[in-house]
Design a protein around this motif. Structure first.
Motif, PDB file in Angstrom:
ATOM      1  N   ALA A 133      35.080  17.710  -6.784  1.00 19.40           N
ATOM      2  CA  ALA A 133      35.862  17.915  -8.008  1.00 19.40           C
ATOM      3  C   ALA A 133      35.376  16.956  -9.094  1.00 19.40           C
ATOM      4  O   ALA A 133      35.087  15.789  -8.815  1.00 19.40           O
ATOM      5  N   GLN A 134      35.299  17.461 -10.296  1.00 13.44           N
ATOM      6  CA  GLN A 134      34.963  16.623 -11.450  1.00 13.44           C
ATOM      7  C   GLN A 134      36.243  16.345 -12.233  1.00 13.44           C
ATOM      8  O   GLN A 134      36.946  17.277 -12.644  1.00 13.44           O
ATOM      9  N   ILE A 135      36.526  15.067 -12.431  1.00 11.19           N
ATOM     10  CA  ILE A 135      37.771  14.659 -13.087  1.00 11.19           C
ATOM     11  C   ILE A 135      37.422  13.985 -14.403  1.00 11.19           C
ATOM     12  O   ILE A 135      36.710  12.982 -14.429  1.00 11.19           O
ATOM     13  N   ALA A 136      37.909  14.558 -15.499  1.00  8.67           N
ATOM     14  CA  ALA A 136      37.676  14.000 -16.837  1.00  8.67           C
ATOM     15  C   ALA A 136      38.992  13.439 -17.370  1.00  8.67           C
ATOM     16  O   ALA A 136      39.992  14.158 -17.463  1.00  8.67           O
ATOM     17  N   LYS A 137      38.986  12.144 -17.706  1.00  4.17           N
ATOM     18  CA  LYS A 137      40.178  11.478 -18.219  1.00  4.17           C
ATOM     19  C   LYS A 137      39.929  11.054 -19.659  1.00  4.17           C
ATOM     20  O   LYS A 137      39.081  10.211 -19.932  1.00  4.17           O
ATOM     21  N   ASP A 138      40.658  11.681 -20.599  1.00  2.90           N
ATOM     22  CA  ASP A 138      40.489  11.365 -22.017  1.00  2.90           C
ATOM     23  C   ASP A 138      41.197  10.062 -22.371  1.00  2.90           C
ATOM     24  O   ASP A 138      42.010   9.537 -21.597  1.00  2.90           O
ATOM     25  N   SER A 139      40.889   9.576 -23.562  1.00  5.63           N
ATOM     26  CA  SER A 139      41.473   8.310 -24.016  1.00  5.63           C
ATOM     27  C   SER A 139      42.984   8.404 -24.187  1.00  5.63           C
ATOM     28  O   SER A 139      43.677   7.392 -24.139  1.00  5.63           O
ATOM     29  N   ASP A 140      43.514   9.601 -24.382  1.00  6.07           N
ATOM     30  CA  ASP A 140      44.956   9.757 -24.533  1.00  6.07           C
ATOM     31  C   ASP A 140      45.662   9.979 -23.198  1.00  6.07           C
ATOM     32  O   ASP A 140      46.866  10.239 -23.166  1.00  6.07           O
ATOM     33  N   GLY A 141      44.897   9.888 -22.084  1.00  3.40           N
ATOM     34  CA  GLY A 141      45.497  10.002 -20.765  1.00  3.40           C
ATOM     35  C   GLY A 141      45.475  11.387 -20.170  1.00  3.40           C
ATOM     36  O   GLY A 141      45.912  11.589 -19.036  1.00  3.40           O
ATOM     37  N   THR A 142      44.965  12.379 -20.896  1.00  5.34           N
ATOM     38  CA  THR A 142      44.904  13.746 -20.382  1.00  5.34           C
ATOM     39  C   THR A 142      43.830  13.858 -19.295  1.00  5.34           C
ATOM     40  O   THR A 142      42.706  13.405 -19.477  1.00  5.34           O
ATOM     41  N   VAL A 143      44.201  14.455 -18.175  1.00  6.99           N
ATOM     42  CA  VAL A 143      43.283  14.607 -17.043  1.00  6.99           C
ATOM     43  C   VAL A 143      42.941  16.080 -16.863  1.00  6.99           C
ATOM     44  O   VAL A 143      43.829  16.928 -16.768  1.00  6.99           O
ATOM     45  N   THR A 144      41.648  16.378 -16.843  1.00  6.54           N
ATOM     46  CA  THR A 144      41.172  17.745 -16.627  1.00  6.54           C
ATOM     47  C   THR A 144      40.332  17.758 -15.360  1.00  6.54           C
ATOM     48  O   THR A 144      39.390  16.973 -15.216  1.00  6.54           O
ATOM     49  N   VAL A 145      40.664  18.661 -14.431  1.00  6.14           N
ATOM     50  CA  VAL A 145      39.976  18.728 -13.142  1.00  6.14           C
ATOM     51  C   VAL A 145      39.313  20.092 -12.982  1.00  6.14           C
ATOM     52  O   VAL A 145      39.936  21.126 -13.249  1.00  6.14           O
ATOM     53  N   THR A 146      38.070  20.082 -12.567  1.00  6.32           N
ATOM     54  CA  THR A 146      37.346  21.321 -12.281  1.00  6.32           C
ATOM     55  C   THR A 146      36.639  21.183 -10.936  1.00  6.32           C
ATOM     56  O   THR A 146      36.227  20.097 -10.550  1.00  6.32           O
ATOM     57  N   VAL A 147      36.510  22.306 -10.246  1.00  7.44           N
ATOM     58  CA  VAL A 147      35.782  22.332  -8.975  1.00  7.44           C
ATOM     59  C   VAL A 147      34.312  22.592  -9.268  1.00  7.44           C
ATOM     60  O   VAL A 147      33.960  23.612  -9.865  1.00  7.44           O
ATOM     61  N   GLN A 148      33.446  21.658  -8.845  1.00 11.43           N
ATOM     62  CA  GLN A 148      32.022  21.775  -9.124  1.00 11.43           C
ATOM     63  C   GLN A 148      31.267  22.550  -8.050  1.00 11.43           C
ATOM     64  O   GLN A 148      30.486  23.449  -8.345  1.00 11.43           O
ATOM     65  N   ASP A 149      31.483  22.188  -6.795  1.00 12.52           N
ATOM     66  CA  ASP A 149      30.706  22.814  -5.723  1.00 12.52           C
ATOM     67  C   ASP A 149      31.370  22.553  -4.378  1.00 12.52           C
ATOM     68  O   ASP A 149      32.325  21.782  -4.276  1.00 12.52           O
ATOM     69  N   VAL A 150      30.832  23.187  -3.353  1.00 11.22           N
ATOM     70  CA  VAL A 150      31.325  23.019  -1.987  1.00 11.22           C
ATOM     71  C   VAL A 150      30.651  21.804  -1.352  1.00 11.22           C
ATOM     72  O   VAL A 150      29.477  21.534  -1.606  1.00 11.22           O
ATOM     73  N   GLN A 151      31.382  21.054  -0.526  1.00  8.55           N
ATOM     74  CA  GLN A 151      30.808  19.937   0.219  1.00  8.55           C
ATOM     75  C   GLN A 151      30.026  20.483   1.417  1.00  8.55           C
ATOM     76  O   GLN A 151      30.588  21.088   2.322  1.00  8.55           O
TER      77      GLN A 151
END
Length: 420
Positions: A133-151
């Motif tokens: 999973a790729q987790i992007a955390k913005d400066s305002d605290g917003t968290v966006t999660v996306t699934v990148q690939d299978v392990q």
């Protein structure tokens, strides 16, 4: 005397590689220090001037990290249209397994489409699947999660251990030696070849040095120190170097840059590290041909050693002829092995080019295909050259007729006598 010379050579090679490792580590440390200094200067500038843009707007930064996750709910697959692009998407709910967001759950989507037209699709996710999973955390605290690939790492490790177990079960004592040789090869490839080139070493000399270390250590594990092993090592190294030379010559004539599509895409993300892709062609071919050349070199050396043991009065000219005769039979199968291996690697590209209505001449002219063809031919030429080199070296080292001790059938006082 021969053992002492071999031990000196081995010690020298290992000392050189250790020295190169220290140099690489020093260079990496200096590079990292310079990079950190540059980043600190940039951070200081940003602190002094927080606006960050010409319009005077505050830049919105985000921190992006990757973490392992597990699918706890797998939804249905659906089509999602964004502008003119239609993607195949699956809604999933995942649980983060490590890092700052461990144990937290997020609902997100997994894009199964690899291409714009949706002709190539990934496997659907199921409950319990491990993903990245790729987790992007913005400066305002917003968290966006996306699934990148299978392990996939776990399955690769399992398959590797099944392979090692199979080698040991079938091969017994010799299988254990083969496994040790394989592990040595993997360590040399990672710590000497890959890490060395990554840290700025010349790919050509690094690949040759790595091959020499692998050859020496592997053959020592398999057969110890003997004329047979020394012959196989010299013949293998000679064939590998000739393979690389042929690759270098024809890569230059064909003006190959080494810039395949993957290299072009990944090079965009590289900030401070640069590679000489033309030299990497040489290094890749040398390593690819190494296994086949080792096989041929050891086969011929072992066969000639058996002949010499059975026929003590054979001349070195006759040994050389025997080695060439054996090599002719080996060449046919080993060259096919390399050609088929490279064709298998390029099979998908060849079919895709044909699907694009390209003629054979156009396909051969593509740099990606041309590089594979030159690699296959150069590797096969390395196998071919291994034969005469190995045959000549063995016959030269055994040019004297009486060199082996054999066991006499005459017993004296219950003990076997030895004769030269």
């Amino acid at each position: 005397m021969l053992k002492k010379i071999a031990l000196i050579i081995i010690t020298f090679v290992l000392m050189i590689n250790c020295y190169m490792g220290v140099i690489y580590a020093t260079e990496t440390g200096n590079t990292a220090t310079d990079s950190n200094a540059t980043q600190n200067q940039e951070a200081q500038k940003n602190t002094e001037n927080p606006e960050g843009t010409e319009d005077g707007l505050v830049a919105k930064h985000s921190e992006v990290i990757e973490a392992k996750a597990r699918v706890i709910e797998a939804g249905e697959v659906k089509k999602v249209t964004t502008g003119s692009v239609e993607d195949t998407v699956q809604d999933v709910k995942i649980e983060i397994l490590d890092g700052e967001f461990e144990a937290k759950e997020y609902e997100t989507s997994y894009i199964l489409s690899y291409d714009i037209d949706g002709k190539i699709l990934a496997y659907e996710l199921k409950e319990g699947d491990k993903v990245t999973a790729q987790i992007a955390k913005d400066s305002d605290g917003t968290v966006t999660v996306t699934v990148q690939d299978v392990q996939r790492g776990t399955y690769i490790y399992i398959m590797f251990f099944v392979f090692l177990a199979s080698v040991i079960i079938v091969g017994g004592k010799e299988g254990i030696k083969a496994v040790i040789g394989l592990l040595i090869t993997i360590l040399c490839i990672w710590f000497i070849l890959i890490r060395g080139i990554f840290n700025g070493a010349n790919p050509i000399w690094t690949s040759i040095g790595t091959s020499a270390v692998i050859i020496v250590l592997t053959f020592l594990v398999i057969g110890g120190i003997s004329r047979k092993i020394i012959t196989a090592a010299i013949g293998t190294l000679g064939g590998v170097v000739m393979s690389g030379v042929m690759a270098a010559i024809f890569s230059y004539l064909a003006k190959l840059s080494g810039a395949c599509e993957d290299a072009i895409q990944l090079s965009i993300s590289m900030k401070t590290v640069t590679f000489n892709f033309r030299d990497l062609i040489f290094a890749g071919i040398v390593v690819s041909a190494l296994g086949a050349c080792m096989d041929v070199g050891m086969s011929i050396a072992s066969s000639l050693d058996e002949i010499k043991n059975k026929t003590k009065d054979i001349t070195w000219q006759e040994l050389f002829k025997s080695g060439m005769s054996i090599g002719k039979d080996v060449i046919g199968t080993m060259t096919n092995t390399l050609i088929l291996a490279y064709v298998g690697g390029a099979l998908k590209l060849i079919l895709l080019f044909l699907a694009c209505d390209m003629q054979l001449g156009e396909i051969l002219n593509k740099e990606t295909i041309a590089e594979e063809i030159i690699s296959a031919i150069a590797g096969s030429m390395g196998v071919v050259y291994t034969v005469p080199i190995t045959a000549f070296v063995y016959s030269f080292l055994n040019r004297k007729k009486t060199i082996y001790k054999t066991v006499s059938e005459n017993k004296i006082e219950g003990k076997r006598s030895l004769k030269i």
